[in-house]
Write a protein that holds these residues in place. Structure first.
Motif, short mmCIF file in Angstrom:
data_model
loop_
_atom_site.label_atom_id
_atom_site.label_comp_id
_atom_site.label_asym_id
_atom_site.label_seq_id
_atom_site.Cartn_x
_atom_site.Cartn_y
_atom_site.Cartn_z
N THR A 1 0.83 -1.20 0.00
CA THR A 1 0.00 0.00 0.00
C THR A 1 0.86 1.25 0.00
OG1 THR A 1 -1.75 -1.16 1.19
CG2 THR A 1 -1.81 1.24 1.25
N TYR A 2 1.90 1.24 0.81
CA TYR A 2 2.79 2.40 0.87
C TYR A 2 3.48 2.64 -0.48
CZ TYR A 2 6.54 5.56 2.09
OH TYR A 2 7.39 6.64 2.12
N ALA A 3 3.91 1.55 -1.13
CA ALA A 3 4.57 1.69 -2.42
C ALA A 3 3.64 2.31 -3.46
CB ALA A 3 5.05 0.32 -2.91
N LYS A 4 2.35 1.97 -3.38
CA LYS A 4 1.38 2.52 -4.34
C LYS A 4 1.03 3.97 -4.04
CE LYS A 4 -1.01 -1.80 -5.35
NZ LYS A 4 -2.26 -2.56 -5.16
N LEU A 5 0.93 4.31 -2.75
CA LEU A 5 0.41 5.63 -2.36
C LEU A 5 1.44 6.56 -1.73
CD1 LEU A 5 -2.94 4.42 -0.72
CD2 LEU A 5 -2.60 5.29 -3.05
N LYS A 6 2.72 6.26 -1.85
CA LYS A 6 3.72 7.06 -1.14
C LYS A 6 3.74 8.52 -1.58
CE LYS A 6 7.50 5.50 -4.06
NZ LYS A 6 8.68 4.66 -4.08
N ASP A 7 3.29 8.80 -2.78
CA ASP A 7 3.27 10.19 -3.25
C ASP A 7 2.02 10.94 -2.79
OD1 ASP A 7 5.70 9.79 -4.54
OD2 ASP A 7 4.71 9.05 -6.36
N ASP A 8 0.98 10.21 -2.41
CA ASP A 8 -0.28 10.83 -1.99
C ASP A 8 -0.46 10.61 -0.48
OD1 ASP A 8 -2.77 11.92 -1.75
OD2 ASP A 8 -3.78 10.50 -3.09
N LEU B 1 -2.85 8.01 1.81
CA LEU B 1 -2.15 7.05 2.66
C LEU B 1 -2.68 7.08 4.09
CD1 LEU B 1 0.12 4.99 2.40
CD2 LEU B 1 1.73 6.77 3.03
N ARG B 2 -3.03 8.27 4.59
CA ARG B 2 -3.57 8.39 5.94
C ARG B 2 -4.97 7.80 6.06
NH1 ARG B 2 -2.67 13.90 5.81
NH2 ARG B 2 -0.44 14.13 5.76
N LYS B 3 -5.72 7.81 4.96
CA LYS B 3 -7.10 7.35 4.98
C LYS B 3 -7.26 5.85 4.75
CE LYS B 3 -9.08 11.72 3.52
NZ LYS B 3 -9.86 12.43 2.50
N VAL B 4 -6.17 5.16 4.47
CA VAL B 4 -6.24 3.72 4.19
C VAL B 4 -6.66 2.96 5.44
CG1 VAL B 4 -4.86 1.69 3.61
CG2 VAL B 4 -4.54 3.81 2.35
N LYS B 5 -7.64 2.08 5.28
CA LYS B 5 -8.06 1.19 6.36
C LYS B 5 -7.30 -0.13 6.20
CE LYS B 5 -11.42 3.51 8.36
NZ LYS B 5 -11.38 3.93 9.71
N HIS B 6 -6.48 -0.44 7.16
CA HIS B 6 -5.71 -1.68 7.10
C HIS B 6 -6.58 -2.85 7.54
CE1 HIS B 6 -2.09 0.50 6.21
NE2 HIS B 6 -2.30 1.30 7.25
N PRO B 7 -6.37 -4.02 6.93
CA PRO B 7 -7.19 -5.19 7.27
C PRO B 7 -6.91 -5.71 8.68
CG PRO B 7 -5.42 -5.82 5.81
CD PRO B 7 -5.38 -4.32 5.92
N THR B 8 -7.88 -6.40 9.21
CA THR B 8 -7.74 -7.04 10.52
C THR B 8 -7.45 -8.53 10.30
OG1 THR B 8 -10.07 -7.57 10.66
CG2 THR B 8 -9.39 -5.44 11.54
N PRO B 9 -6.99 -9.22 11.33
CA PRO B 9 -6.74 -10.65 11.18
C PRO B 9 -7.98 -11.45 10.77
CG PRO B 9 -5.66 -9.84 13.14
CD PRO B 9 -6.51 -8.72 12.61
#
Length: 90
Positions: free
Chosen positions: A43-50, A54-62
């Motif tokens: 995710t960081y590699a895709k959105l590192k410029d934005d 990047l702050r709004k990304v919801k990371h998955p849970t287990p």
């Protein structure tokens, strides 16, 4: 007079079943941690410029992985949740 600190040592003697469960739990926690880390890196590699996106990304849970990997249901969910907490702190 100074207060003395005391220390206690505990030793456990798990049964063969418990040893298997401990190994499964550690393996599943390691798998979930690495899987979540890989997704965050991607995710960081895709959105590192934005930075805003990047702050709004919801990371998955287990729990997300339990549908894909059925064997994760065999271990304690709190152990898997702690992998997420540790990853967030890292």
């Amino acid at each position: 007079m100074a207060k003395q600190n005391k220390a206690y040592k505990f030793r456990i003697y798990p049964t063969d079943e418990q040893v298997v469960m401990i190994h499964k739990t550690f393996g599943c926690v390691r798998f979930v941690y690495n899987k979540m880390l890989a997704e965050r890196i991607e995710t960081y590699a895709k959105l590192k410029d934005d930075k805003e996106a990047l702050r709004k990304v919801k990371h998955p849970t287990p729990a997300k992985y339990k549908t894909e990997f059925e064997w994760l249901k065999e271990v304690d969910s709190l152990a898997l949740a702690n992998a997420q907490v540790i990853l967030e702190k890292a």
